[in-house]
Every structure is written in structure tokens, then in C-alpha cells.
Motif scaffolding. Structure first.
Motif, mmCIF file in Angstrom:
data_model
loop_
_atom_site.group_PDB
_atom_site.id
_atom_site.type_symbol
_atom_site.label_atom_id
_atom_site.label_comp_id
_atom_site.label_asym_id
_atom_site.label_seq_id
_atom_site.Cartn_x
_atom_site.Cartn_y
_atom_site.Cartn_z
ATOM 1 N N THR A 39 24.426 69.346 20.006
ATOM 2 C CA THR A 39 23.498 69.518 19.158
ATOM 3 C C THR A 39 22.243 68.867 19.559
ATOM 4 O O THR A 39 21.272 68.964 18.547
ATOM 5 C CB THR A 39 24.164 68.611 18.068
ATOM 6 N N VAL A 81 18.536 68.840 21.497
ATOM 7 C CA VAL A 81 17.655 69.657 22.132
ATOM 8 C C VAL A 81 17.062 69.064 23.505
ATOM 9 O O VAL A 81 16.501 67.932 23.548
ATOM 10 C CB VAL A 81 16.434 69.827 21.147
ATOM 11 N N SER A 102 15.350 75.162 26.777
ATOM 12 C CA SER A 102 16.678 75.307 26.039
ATOM 13 C C SER A 102 16.237 75.757 24.435
ATOM 14 O O SER A 102 16.893 76.607 23.950
ATOM 15 C CB SER A 102 17.674 74.290 26.101
ATOM 16 N N PHE A 103 15.389 75.118 24.201
ATOM 17 C CA PHE A 103 14.901 75.367 22.800
ATOM 18 C C PHE A 103 14.537 76.840 22.622
ATOM 19 O O PHE A 103 14.705 77.569 21.584
ATOM 20 C CB PHE A 103 13.926 74.322 22.296
ATOM 21 N N ASP A 140 17.286 79.090 22.490
ATOM 22 C CA ASP A 140 18.022 79.168 21.310
ATOM 23 C C ASP A 140 17.225 80.127 20.507
ATOM 24 O O ASP A 140 17.820 80.910 19.628
ATOM 25 C CB ASP A 140 18.257 77.951 20.845
ATOM 26 N N TYR A 142 18.626 75.045 12.503
ATOM 27 C CA TYR A 142 18.221 73.623 12.326
ATOM 28 C C TYR A 142 18.381 73.090 13.683
ATOM 29 O O TYR A 142 19.445 73.360 14.272
ATOM 30 C CB TYR A 142 19.180 73.071 11.388
ATOM 31 N N LYS A 143 17.253 72.633 14.226
ATOM 32 C CA LYS A 143 17.338 71.930 15.388
ATOM 33 C C LYS A 143 16.506 70.590 15.607
ATOM 34 O O LYS A 143 15.290 70.532 14.931
ATOM 35 C CB LYS A 143 16.717 73.013 16.611
ATOM 36 N N ARG A 144 16.982 69.682 16.215
ATOM 37 C CA ARG A 144 16.271 68.339 16.014
ATOM 38 C C ARG A 144 16.206 67.723 17.469
ATOM 39 O O ARG A 144 17.048 67.745 18.217
ATOM 40 C CB ARG A 144 17.077 67.369 15.230
ATOM 41 N N TYR A 145 15.057 66.941 17.770
ATOM 42 C CA TYR A 145 14.854 66.446 18.730
ATOM 43 C C TYR A 145 14.328 64.793 18.339
ATOM 44 O O TYR A 145 13.268 64.764 17.861
ATOM 45 C CB TYR A 145 13.661 66.855 19.700
ATOM 46 N N THR A 186 12.209 67.621 13.580
ATOM 47 C CA THR A 186 13.320 68.724 13.160
ATOM 48 C C THR A 186 12.602 69.899 12.937
ATOM 49 O O THR A 186 11.644 69.949 12.226
ATOM 50 C CB THR A 186 14.199 68.253 11.977
#
Length: 585
Positions: A405, A407, A412-413, A416, A529-532, A536
Motif C-alpha cells: 500500500t 508509494v 512506481s507512482f 500505477d 487512492y494512493k498515499r505517501y 493522499t
């Protein structure tokens, strides 16, 4: 009327008479002399800045060896300063004569002709002045090795939010970054020698051999004959070689420092500028929360914003006494018991055991990319009693993080995003930010999450008992005290940015938060939805309101509050082109 550019003397003599012609020639003469003296001053000041003595200031002595003496060089520098003062005196005198002749010419002819003559004088003087400037540059190169031009500095990375007006020199100095290393004034010989001795002890195992001896010396102030060790021949040879190498290093280091000071005088200038900034009690200099650079703030404004954070009684508590020694002893007692019970390893015990601890230091990093410039509190935890414990516990807890889950990096982000269907092109791009994540991580809830995972979810629990693990986690988190503005505080909830456990605990809590609530994301309109950490990235349905989604996310947990920023430009075209304007993600 059009005025000629060439043959201007003949034009003035025929049409305006000899008096105007003589005045024009006087103005031209004084202008060239004025600019020439300026070049002379610039040349002499450049020589002084780089430690160069022009040849006309070299003089003979009865003994040639005296030319290398400090007295001789001091005389040369004094002569150089005197020459600069004389040039400034000539400059002021010529400037007065130039302005007087210029006024006389202006009062004798029309404004249009005066403006034209002034431009002509400047234009025809440029080639002569350029020749002189070129010859001066050649002189400088002949005195020393070519002076390398300074690399351009980016002044934009210096954010001056204070009331102090920075000079160009101060801005250029700060633009080097807060990590810029100045040449030391002197080489710390004692530090060099002690490091070499410690190295010798380690490689010859002398330290371990003499440990009982040192303990006995402390207790009885005497040593038994059996504890006295005679160095072998190889060890004596090694010690002699190390001493020779150390002496050579010290001489070379001092020689290098002196040469660098001679040919890099900007270091002296930087030191002076930094001292002036440091001595200003009204400002604070720090780095920004994100990116490189330097930020200047008024000290009273900085303290006001920091106290707004610290005065939150649900997160911080002011202490009357320093609890460092008591907490250090309590932790040592617990670790010794766990080691005796074989609940922890020797390595864990060594890493977690504190020695000579100090309170942490709290400071704030300004978020220059946000309005009102809020501060992010950061704790300098190195040397605190629970810093080693945090590192030791991090090694145990790290595998609780679901790496899928996360990043990992921008590549890679992007990958995706490129894998998304073309239909996602029509969704709105929004970035959500968790306000003050670290200070709002609920410690009690997070500790219970960790204990549940370690002792209920896992098939093989740790060798440390559950109650002891809870006590260790409390030591590492809830008993974190620090100094700020001369006062001691305890952080009773949340985690401190700067603590070894802070990123880990924040990630554990947020992953559990997302696991519990991700099933409702689609119904809210969140399609991707992606979070670092606390930032987000989301793609939401075009019919959904970012404000409503932000409000719903903030209702999931009382400690977590979201803010949002809708992006002005976002395209995912042919699964190749990606563009994001968020400054936070």
C-alpha cells in the motif's frame, strides 16, 4: 533636429562655437577618467579580496628571505589599502569636476542635444574602457592561477519572512544551504588524536583487555601487576606508524586550511556574514519543511506559532523538574530484568540501554508552501534516553507495515497511474492532506493495535511478555520530554517527528484507518487512492464534491482531520502523459 553620431567635434565647432566644443571635450575627458578610476578601484579591491598583491607594491629588502615574513606581507596589505584610499580620493575629486562640467554643458545647449551628447560620450568610451578591463583581467591571471568563477546561486530558495532586509551578499551566502561547510578556523588536534587512539584500541583489542584494569583503577586507585600489559613488537610498530601518519595528516590539514583561506577568501566573508545574522536576536534562521533552502522568520512570530502548538494541553504538558535521570534509570532496570529473563537479546539490550542522556530539543520547520506559513514541530531526539529503544523496537515492528500500500517512489507512482483505464481521464484529481499527522496520532489506540498484532494475530508472538512490550512502547512514546525556549515539556499524546518510531507508528495507525474505512471510499466517490505519509492522491467521480469527501474522511476518527486541494490541471492521455500540480504530493 537630427544630430550626427560621428564627427561630433566638427559639428559642434561649426554650429555652436569653440566654447561649447571645449566644454564637450572636458566632459568627455572627465567621464573617461571617472570610469577608469572605477575600474582601478575594482581591480585593487579584487586583489585584496583574493589576497593578491599587485606588482607595483612589491619592494626589495636587504634579505630576500624577509619577503615571506608576516611583517613584509602586512606592509604590502597596508600599502594596498592606502592605494585604494588614494584612488577613492581621486574618484571623488574627478566626480566633482565631471558633474561641474556636465552642468555647464547642460546649461549651454538644448536638452535634446545634451541628451544626445551624453549618449555619444558613453558610446565612444565603451571600447577604450573594455580594453582596460581586459588588460586588468590578464594581470589578475598572471599573478595567480585563474580564479574560478563562482557557481551561480539560486536566491529563490532563500525565503525571507522576517522584517530584516537582507543584502545581496547575505542572500548569496544563505543560498548555499544550511548544510554548507565553512573551512574551520583551526584543526582540532585533540579530537584527531583521540580518534586515532580509539581506532588503535579497537584493532588491537586493548580496550577490552584494559577494561577490568580501568574499573579497578576507579575503585582502588591502583592496579595489580597482572593487569599491566606490555605491547608486542607488532603493536609497537603499528602505534609508531599511526603516530607518524597522524602527525603528517595534522601538518597537511593545517597547510591545506591556510592555502584555502588564502585563495578562497569568500569563506572569511561568509563567516563574517553568518556571524552578523547569528548575532541578530530578532530573527530565526531554519530550513523549510520540504525541499532545500533557508527560511528567515521574526523570532517573536516563530515563538508565537510554536507556543500555539505546545499550549495544546491534550498533547503537551509543562514539567517543573527534569525527569531524564529518573526515566533513564527506570528504563535500565527494565532492560536488565528482561535480559536476565532472556526476553531480549544482548544486541537489543545494548542498543536500547541509555547512557548520559539529555532532553530532546524541539524546533519548528515553516511550511512555506502553505498560507499563513504554519510550523511543523520536529524533535531532535538524538541523545535522549529512549532514542536507542525506539530504534530497537522499530526493528521488531517494521514487518507490521503492508509494503503493497506504500508509494515507494515517484516512478512506481507514475507506473500505477499509467496502468489505469482510459476512462479515469475524466475523473477529478484531488490531493488530501492530514493536518499535523504526527502530533495527532492517538498513542493509546496505536499501542493497542501493535499489541494485538504481535500477540493475537501472529502465530509466533515475541519472546517479550505483552505487559513488558506495552511498558517498552510507553517508554519509547509517552515519556518523551524535551526542551523548548528554556522550558521542559512532556509529549503525552501523538508522536514526535524526529523520533525513530514516529514514521512507523503513524503508518501503522493510518494503514489500520484505511483498512477499516476503505470499503466506503467508492460510495463516497473515491475511484483511485494512493498515499505517501500524510499526503493522499485521489481521483474522484466528476459528480462528487471534494469538500464533502474531505468532511466525510474527517469524521472517521476524532484525531484525524483532512484538508484538500483540487488540482487545476491533470491529464492521463493515452496512458503516457501525466501531469500533477500538487506541491504537497
Amino acid at each position: 533636429m537630427d544630430f550626427p553620431v560621428v564627427n561630433i567635434d566638427r559639428f559642434l565647432g561649426i554650429n555652436y562655437g569653440n566654447d561649447i566644443l571645449r566644454t564637450y571635450r572636458t566632459v568627455k575627458k572627465f567621464y573617461r577618467r571617472h570610469q577608469s578610476i572605477l575600474l582601478d578601484i575594482q581591480f585593487l579591491k579584487t586583489c585584496r579580496l583574493h589576497g593578491i598583491i599587485p606588482k607595483f607594491l612589491w619592494f626589495k629588502t636587504a634579505n630576500d628571505d624577509r619577503t615571506n615574513s608576516s611583517v613584509y606581507k602586512s606592509c604590502q596589505r597596508r600599502f594596498l589599502n592606502l592605494q585604494i584610499d588614494l584612488k577613492y580620493r581621486d574618484f571623488r575629486k574627478v566626480k566633482q569636476e565631471y558633474l561641474a562640467s556636465l552642468d555647464l554643458l547642460k546649461n549651454s545647449i538644448s536638452d535634446d542635444l545634451f541628451k544626445h551628447l551624453k549618449e555619444v560620450i558613453i558610446y565612444i568610451s565603451i571600447p577604450l574602457l573594455q580594453v582596460k578591463e581586459y588588460k586588468m583581467g590578464q594581470k589578475l591571471n598572471s599573478y595567480v592561477k585563474p580564479i574560478k568563477p563562482k557557481s551561480p546561486t539560486d536566491r529563490k530558495i532563500v525565503n525571507n519572512l522576517s522584517s530584516r532586509v537582507l543584502s545581496n551578499e547575505e542572500t548569496d551566502c544563505l543560498a548555499n544551504g544550511l548544510e554548507f561547510g565553512l573551512l574551520p578556523r583551526r584543526v582540532d588536534d585533540m579530537n584527531v588524536i583521540s580518534n586515532i587512539e580509539q581506532f588503535f584500541h579497537h584493532i588491537t583489542n586493548i580496550y577490552q583487555h584494559h577494561k577490568p584494569l580501568m574499573d579497578e583503577l576507579e575503585e582502588k586507585n591502583k592496579a595489580a601487576a597482572r593487569d599491566i600489559r606490555i605491547l608486542t613488537e607488532k603493536e609497537m610498530t603499528l602505534a609508531s606508524n599511526l603516530r607518524s601518519i597522524t602527525d603528517t595528516f595534522r601538518r597537511q590539514a593545517n597547510r591545506f586550511r591556510q592555502q584555502q583561506y588564502k585563495f578562497s577568501p569568500e569563506h572569511q566573508q561568509y563567516r563574517s556574514l553568518l556571524k552578523q545574522l547569528k548575532d541578530d536576536p530578532s530573527i530565526i534562521i531554519t530550513r523549510p519543511d520540504k525541499g532545500r533552502g533557508a527560511v528567515l522568520m521574526n523570532k517573536n512570530e516563530y515563538l508565537l506559532k510554536m507556543y500555539e502548538i505546545i499550549n495544546d494541553s491534550s498533547k503537551f504538558k509543562c514539567l517543573r523538574n527534569d525527569p531524564t535521570i529518573g526515566r533513564e534509570q527506570s528504563l535500565i532496570t527494565l532492560l536488565n530484568r528482561l535480559l536476565k529473563e532472556k526476553s531480549i537479546t544482548e544486541q537489543f539490550h545494548k542498543m536500547a540501554s541509555p547512557k548520559g542522556s539529555n532532553p530532546g530539543r524541539l524546533y519548528g520547520l515553516p511550511k512555506v508552501h502553505k498560507s499563513n506559513i504554519p510550523l511543523r514541530p520536529v524533535l531532535s531526539a538524538l541523545g535522549t534516553f529512549n532514542y536507542g529503544l525506539g530504534k530497537a523496537l522499530a526493528g521488531i515492528l517494521w514487518d507490521m507495515i503492508d509494503q503493497k500500500t506504500l508509494v515507494r517512489d515517484s516512478f512506481s507512482f507514475v507506473k500505477d497511474l499509467q496502468a489505469l483505464p482510459k476512462s479515469f481521464t475524466y475523473y477529478k484529481m484531488v490531493s488530501f492532506d492530514i493536518s499535523s499527522l504526527y502530533t495527532n496520532v492517538p498513542l493509546d489506540d496505536t499501542i493497542q493495535l501493535i499489541l494485538k498484532n504481535l500477540y493475537e494475530t501472529r502465530t509466533t508472538p515475541p519472546t517479550i511478555k505483552r505487559d513488558d512490550m506495552q511498558q517498552l512502547l510507553i517508554f519509547a512514546t509517552k515519556r518523551s520530554h524535551f526542551l523548548f525556549d528554556g522550558k521542559l515539556y512532556d509529549q503525552i499524546d501523538g508522536v514526535s517527528m524526529g523520533s525513530p518510531l514516529a514514521p512507523l507508528l503513524a503508518e501503522i495507525f493510518l494503514q489500520d484507518f484505511e483498512k477499516k474505512n476503505s470499503s466506503t471510499f467508492t460510495s463516497m466517490g473515491i475511484m483511485f487512492y494512493k498515499r505517501y505519509v500524510d499526503d493522499t492522491f485521489a481521483l474522484i467521480n466528476s459528480t462528487s464534491s471534494p469538500s464533502d469527501i474531505c468532511h466525510q474522511l474527517s469524521q472517521f476518527h476524532k484525531s484525524i482531520k483532512f484538508t484538500y486541494e483540487e488540482q487545476s490541471l491533470a491529464t492521463i492521455k493515452n496512458q503516457k502523459v501525466l501531469f500533477c500540480t500538487s506541491k504537497r504530493f
